[in-house]
Design an enzyme around this catalytic site. Structure first.
Site, PDB file in Angstrom:
ATOM      1  N   ALA A   1       0.835  -1.206   0.000  1.00  0.00           N
ATOM      2  CA  ALA A   1       0.000   0.000   0.000  1.00  0.00           C
ATOM      3  C   ALA A   1       0.867   1.251   0.000  1.00  0.00           C
ATOM      4  CB  ALA A   1      -0.918  -0.012   1.217  1.00  0.00           C
ATOM      5  N   ASN A   2       1.960   1.226   0.759  1.00  0.00           N
ATOM      6  CA  ASN A   2       2.848   2.401   0.785  1.00  0.00           C
ATOM      7  C   ASN A   2       3.417   2.688  -0.605  1.00  0.00           C
ATOM      8  OD1 ASN A   2       2.466   2.571   3.542  1.00  0.00           O
ATOM      9  ND2 ASN A   2       4.411   1.589   4.069  1.00  0.00           N
TER      10      ASN A   2
ATOM     11  N   THR B   1      19.736   0.074  -1.707  1.00  0.00           N
ATOM     12  CA  THR B   1      19.520   1.287  -0.904  1.00  0.00           C
ATOM     13  C   THR B   1      20.360   1.217   0.369  1.00  0.00           C
ATOM     14  OG1 THR B   1      17.551   0.216   0.028  1.00  0.00           O
ATOM     15  CG2 THR B   1      17.190   1.754  -1.760  1.00  0.00           C
TER      16      THR B   1
ATOM     17  N   ASP C   1       9.785   2.208   0.806  1.00  0.00           N
ATOM     18  CA  ASP C   1       8.576   2.068  -0.020  1.00  0.00           C
ATOM     19  C   ASP C   1       8.407   3.281  -0.935  1.00  0.00           C
ATOM     20  OD1 ASP C   1       8.080  -0.325   1.288  1.00  0.00           O
ATOM     21  OD2 ASP C   1       6.936   0.674   2.868  1.00  0.00           O
TER      22      ASP C   1
ATOM     23  N   GLY D   1       5.020   8.825  10.105  1.00  0.00           N
ATOM     24  CA  GLY D   1       4.143   7.857   9.442  1.00  0.00           C
ATOM     25  C   GLY D   1       4.699   7.437   8.106  1.00  0.00           C
TER      26      GLY D   1
HETATM   27  O1  RIB Z   1       8.021  -0.500   5.038  1.00  0.00           O
HETATM   28  C1  RIB Z   1       7.246   0.013   6.084  1.00  0.00           C
HETATM   29  C2  RIB Z   1       6.039  -0.837   6.277  1.00  0.00           C
HETATM   30  O2  RIB Z   1       6.442  -2.110   6.707  1.00  0.00           O
HETATM   31  C3  RIB Z   1       5.097  -0.341   7.344  1.00  0.00           C
HETATM   32  O3  RIB Z   1       4.123   0.543   6.855  1.00  0.00           O
HETATM   33  C4  RIB Z   1       4.520  -1.620   7.926  1.00  0.00           C
HETATM   34  O4  RIB Z   1       3.163  -1.791   7.705  1.00  0.00           O
HETATM   35  C5  RIB Z   1       5.345  -2.745   7.321  1.00  0.00           C
HETATM   36  O5  RIB Z   1       4.673  -3.388   6.313  1.00  0.00           O
END
Ligand code: RIB
Length: 297
Positions: A42-43, A213, A247, A280
């Site tokens: 999702a990120n 990275t 991400d 966040g």
């Molecule tokens: O990469 C960060 C993510 O790793 C967080 O948002 C957490 O949910 C884990 O999946």
């Protein structure tokens, strides 16, 4: 506008800020707690969408309160959720995150994410076939990861494998990926190599192009045009929370890949730098204009 498909996890992040990490059996008083939207898949989807891409996500959520909030959050970011399953008999994924000492520690409970299937990936065939790039990570079952790599390869669509969290993977899979985006630990683990091996040597051993990275130090990349690892320095920023920086990097890399690897890595590094300036995983993910402004500085 690049079209990106992300196959991956969706989590509710339960975040605690603390002055330091507790040791085993120890209690530390934290300063703040909040819930926020996360999950590596999702990120990456949100990072790409904020940068102007048309993003479609393949994943799974429970039919619980977290699932409703995460679904609404992704929809608000403009991510297409036609291939995100809502499951009745399992909760949504969650991640307990401690942010301390300029770093983080994360425990993920996959829940619904563990039920993403190869059939779901196949059902997203039309979206994958016309994507400019596909992104996949390792917070979902490996058979779904493999299905993604094989389908993207069959359709000749560039597929970025972000091998996080670290796992040893079949050597053949590494050849299916168009690009690997590990950190040093993840690359050593996936190659079944010694983590103390020099990271440039690990990059040379990878059977496909790699972008490695290294946090604030920046990123290194190697492909056919750059057989010796090349360096993209990091951008100096005030670090608030590094969660989701990788991400953001991956989402941006997918969006800018068509500009060539050096330029994509440069822009992804700038996007990742901006992401760590706010709390966040998704809090600091920048727009394309913000990335351009940092690059022009
Ligand atoms: O990469 C960060 C993510 O790793 C967080 O948002 C957490 O949910 C884990 O999946």
């Amino acid at each position: 506008m690049p079209r990106i498909v992300v196959v991956g996890s969706i989590n509710m992040d339960l975040v605690t800020l603390a002055p330091r990490f507790p040791g085993p059996g120890e209690t530390v008083l934290g300063s703040r707690f909040f819930t926020t939207h996360g999950g590596k898949g999702a990120n990456q989807a949100v990072a790409a969408a904020r940068l102007g891409a048309e993003v479609s996500m393949v994943g799974a959520l429970g039919r619980d309160a977290f699932g409703d909030q995460l679904h609404a959050g992704l929809a608000q970011e403009g991510v297409d959720l036609a291939h995100v399953a809502r499951l009745d008999d399992v909760g949504s994924g969650s991640a307990s995150i401690t942010v301390a000492e300029g770093d983080n520690q994360i425990i993920v409970v996959p829940a619904a994410n563990a039920r993403v299937t190869p059939a779901q990936v196949e059902a997203a065939h039309p979206a994958i076939a016309c994507a400019d790039a596909v992104l996949v990570q390792l917070e979902i079952p490996l058979d779904a990861v493999e299905a993604t790599l094989r389908l993207a390869r069959r359709e000749n669509v560039p597929v970025i494998l972000n091998p996080a969290p670290a796992q040893k993977l079949p050597a053949e899979w590494l050849q299916l990926a168009s690009l690997l985006t590990p950190n040093q630990h993840e690359l050593a683990t996936m190659l079944g190599d010694d983590a103390n091996t020099d990271f440039r040597e690990l990059m040379r051993r990878a059977p496909c192009p790699v972008v490695l990275t290294r946090g604030g130090e920046g990123a290194w990349y190697r492909d056919d045009a750059h057989p010796e690892p090349a360096h993209q320095p990091g951008f100096a920023v005030d670090v608030v929370d590094t969660t989701g920086a990788g991400d953001t990097f991956n989402g941006a890399l997918a969006v800018f890949l068509h500009e060539g690897l050096p330029q994509a890595v440069r822009k992804a590094s700038a996007a990742a730098a901006l992401s760590v300036t706010k709390l966040g995983a998704q809090g600091g993910m920048p727009s394309a204009r913000e990335v351009e402004a940092l690059l022009a500085r």
